[in-house]
Design an enzyme around this catalytic site. Structure first.
Site, mmCIF file in Angstrom:
data_model
loop_
_atom_site.group_PDB
_atom_site.id
_atom_site.type_symbol
_atom_site.label_atom_id
_atom_site.label_comp_id
_atom_site.label_asym_id
_atom_site.label_seq_id
_atom_site.Cartn_x
_atom_site.Cartn_y
_atom_site.Cartn_z
ATOM 1 C CB SER A 1 8.648 28.748 137.236
ATOM 2 O OG SER A 1 9.910 28.976 137.214
ATOM 3 C CD GLU A 2 10.137 30.129 133.560
ATOM 4 O OE1 GLU A 2 9.437 30.943 132.956
ATOM 5 O OE2 GLU A 2 10.814 30.021 134.577
ATOM 6 C CB THR A 3 12.126 22.475 131.828
ATOM 7 O OG1 THR A 3 11.572 21.950 133.139
ATOM 8 C CG2 THR A 3 13.326 21.551 131.355
#
Length: 281
Positions: A44-46
């Protein structure tokens, strides 16, 4: 070779919480490759970490979903703070984010941050459309505290309370309805749905953002913070909330949120589960 770490955030155990890739020194990655790297991980995020622009701060952090860069999100801040603490950063740190500098604390296993940006109430989406987006009935929604509200602390979510955990367990995103909602109520986050059932100071929640390639999110610190800010404003007193998320996904998460006149504090644990190198040369 560029090192990276993968953390499970808002959990103390591997394979729980929300996955996060952290690139602790992103200076060797070309600007045009940042989104590609985030899409390659497909979490969902990096986060991509750079030296702070203000030398008094700890680091600059950029956050990417698989489809876009976003100014703020909760579990990336918690996980990145733990990663920096494990690399030797001071327990008290300031991270430069898209919403501005944010005060964080971490001992490498747990972390907290304080969101001081003001709560924005963007609109009240049509409850029938929200129910359609969640694949439930309008009669399943609870209006005692608030109707469905699109609110933001830097990232917009439609926040909806349902009548029971059984109803919460039945929710699932309806893509056609979410596309319709995104067209009618545009925001930087594409009609993302944060839905919860409340039991006193405990919330059980789910978050769906399928138009952003996140069918369901196991832990959403930014939405949790926004919901706490909204409820504290409505009830006109400070709150200490425990938010359980990701249960239906088999990735149970626990997010601690408290409100005060200074802002919203979000806290949780993070566990490093992988490390490796990006081979982009």
């Amino acid at each position: 070779m560029t090192p990276y770490f993968v953390y499970d955030v808002f959990t103390e155990k591997p394979f729980g919480g929300n996955q996060l890739a952290v690139i602790p020194d992103a200076r060797t990655i070309a600007e045009e490759d940042l989104q590609k790297v985030a899409r390659e991980f497909n979490f969902s995020e990096t986060t991509f970490v750079y030296p702070a622009e203000d030398k008094a701060n700890t680091a600059k952090v950029r956050i990417f979903t698989p489809t876009m860069e976003i100014p703020f999100a909760g579990h990336p801040v918690i996980g990145t703070a733990c990663a920096l603490a494990q690399k030797g950063a001071s327990e008290n740190m300031v991270l430069e984010l898209g919403v501005g500098p944010m005060t964080c604390k971490s001992d490498g296993k747990t972390a907290s941050f304080e969101a001081t940006q003001p709560l924005e109430i963007l609109c009240e989406p049509d409850p029938a459309l929200v129910a359609d987006a969640l694949s439930i009935n309008t009669g399943d929604l609870l209006f005692h505290a608030h109707p469905p509200v699109m609110a933001s602390l830097g990232l917009a979510f439609t926040i909806t309370e349902v009548k029971s955990r059984d109803i919460l367990a039945r929710t699932t995103p309806d893509i056609a309805a979410i596309r319709k909602g995104n067209a009618r109520y545009p925001s930087g986050w594409d009609f993302a749905q944060f839905v919860y059932a409340r039991d006193g100071n405990t919330l059980y929640a789910r978050m769906f953002a399928p138009l952003d390639n996140i069918p369901e999110d196991p832990a959403t610190g930014s939405a949790s913070a926004t919901t706490a800010a909204l409820l504290a404003r409505i009830e006109d007193h400070d709150l200490d909330l425990t938010i359980h998320q990701g249960v239906e996904m088999g990735r149970p998460s626990q997010i601690m949120v408290s409100t005060s006149s200074k802002g919203i504090t979000v806290a949780g644990q993070a566990r490093r589960v992988m490390k490796g190198y990006l081979l982009l040369g």
